[in-house]
Design a protein around this motif. Structure first.
Motif, PDB file in Angstrom:
ATOM      1  N   PRO A  27       0.844  -1.229   0.000  1.00 15.58           N
ATOM      2  CA  PRO A  27       0.000   0.000   0.000  1.00 15.58           C
ATOM      3  C   PRO A  27       0.868   1.263   0.000  1.00 15.58           C
ATOM      4  N   MET A  28       1.496   1.581  -1.145  1.00 15.25           N
ATOM      5  CA  MET A  28       2.435   2.693  -1.237  1.00 15.25           C
ATOM      6  C   MET A  28       1.776   4.046  -0.940  1.00 15.25           C
ATOM      7  N   LYS A  29       0.545   4.226  -1.376  1.00 14.42           N
ATOM      8  CA  LYS A  29      -0.134   5.495  -1.124  1.00 14.42           C
ATOM      9  C   LYS A  29      -0.339   5.715   0.366  1.00 14.42           C
ATOM     10  N   TRP A  30      -0.649   4.633   1.078  1.00 14.94           N
ATOM     11  CA  TRP A  30      -0.870   4.762   2.531  1.00 14.94           C
ATOM     12  C   TRP A  30       0.432   5.145   3.223  1.00 14.94           C
ATOM     13  N   SER A  33       1.282   8.783   2.446  1.00 12.39           N
ATOM     14  CA  SER A  33       0.459   9.708   3.231  1.00 12.39           C
ATOM     15  C   SER A  33       0.953   9.787   4.663  1.00 12.39           C
ATOM     16  N   LEU A  34       1.328   8.628   5.234  1.00 18.89           N
ATOM     17  CA  LEU A  34       1.828   8.606   6.605  1.00 18.89           C
ATOM     18  C   LEU A  34       3.130   9.386   6.727  1.00 18.89           C
ATOM     19  N   ALA A  35       4.025   9.198   5.740  1.00 15.11           N
ATOM     20  CA  ALA A  35       5.298   9.929   5.764  1.00 15.11           C
ATOM     21  C   ALA A  35       5.069  11.429   5.626  1.00 15.11           C
ATOM     22  N   LEU A  39       6.270  14.299   8.266  1.00 11.69           N
ATOM     23  CA  LEU A  39       7.125  15.421   7.870  1.00 11.69           C
ATOM     24  C   LEU A  39       6.458  16.763   8.159  1.00 11.69           C
ATOM     25  N   LEU A  40       5.156  16.859   7.887  1.00 15.39           N
ATOM     26  CA  LEU A  40       4.433  18.103   8.150  1.00 15.39           C
ATOM     27  C   LEU A  40       4.407  18.413   9.640  1.00 15.39           C
TER      28      LEU A  40
END
Length: 269
Positions: A27-30, A33-35, A39-40
């Protein structure tokens, strides 16, 4: 394959999360999004820490400051008397931008309405009753009104010549500011500053406009304010030493018992 068997196969595939190819995908998109969220969050923490350690400087004058500007009026070549003290100086709240009648504007904000970017010459004019000063009109309380295009009155230095309103502002009473005035055509846009010189003039175009004659009074007021501030600071920082009282113990007198001498007995033979 019978329809019923087909339905069972679809149900089993859905229960197991799809086919082998689907289950093998990450699940690369997940993860992305988590990364991004992490970072934010870190960036916001770093920015918040920086803002706390490097606060933006507040616009001066702040509440509690005390600034002075020399102010004069030149009408057709005649230097007018100083404005009287603000008639509303005894009102509450006391105007934070006012004059005491010595030709000096005092900026001593007690509220945000007179502090920061609100400390302007236009604010002083608005708070001084019956003083009219716009981009085309000047009327000192108790004096005639002068409007751009009118001629200077008889008996004045520029009698019969057409007058125009202008406000000359020197940023400071010392060089280089005292040598580089700026001309305004109205009170709007003049931000007050400590040590500033301002002359409001109704004179013919090209006429020389002098610095206000109240510079000495301004310097006296500034020196008095600085001395008062320094005395207050010294008084606040002085600690009165407390003298400790040492208790004195008076030694108790010791009474030495007096030795008693026994009488000697004489035996007669």
């Amino acid at each position: 394959m019978a329809r019923g068997d087909s339905g069972k196969w679809v149900a089993r595939a859905g229960a197991t999360g799809g086919g082998r190819s689907y289950r093998g995908q990450k699940p690369m998109k997940w993860y992305a999004s988590l990364a991004m969220i992490c970072l934010l969050g870190v960036a916001l923490i770093v920015y918040s820490r920086y803002e706390r350690q490097h606060p933006a400087p507040s616009v001066q004058p702040a509440i509690g400051a005390h600034w002075y500007q020399a102010l004069g009026f030149d009408v057709c070549g005649t230097i007018e008397p100083n404005l009287p003290a603000n008639p509303n100086a005894s009102t509450s709240p006391v105007p934070g931008i006012r004059t005491d009648g010595d030709g000096v504007i005092q900026v001593s904000p007690t509220t945000k309405a007179d502090a920061g970017d609100n400390a302007t010459f236009a604010r002083f004019v608005a708070r001084y009753p019956k003083l009219v000063l716009t981009s085309s009109t000047l009327q000192i309380p108790g004096q005639p009104k002068y409007v751009n295009g009118e001629k200077c009155p008889a008996g004045s230095k520029y009698a019969g010549k057409t007058g125009q309103l202008q406000i000359k502002m020197w940023p400071s009473f010392t060089p280089p500011g005292s040598n580089n005035p700026t001309v305004f055509h109205g009170p709007t846009g003049i931000k007050l500053a400590d040590g500033q010189l301002i002359t409001v003039a109704f004179v013919p175009s090209g006429a020389s406009v002098p610095k206000p004659s109240s510079i000495a009074a301004m310097l006296t007021d500034r020196a008095g304010s600085a001395s008062s501030t320094q005395s207050t600071a010294v008084s606040s920082s002085t600690t009165v030493p407390v003298t400790a009282t040492t208790a004195t113990t008076t030694p108790t007198a010791t009474t030495t018992p007096t030795a008693t001498t026994k009488p000697t007995t004489t035996t007669k033979p």
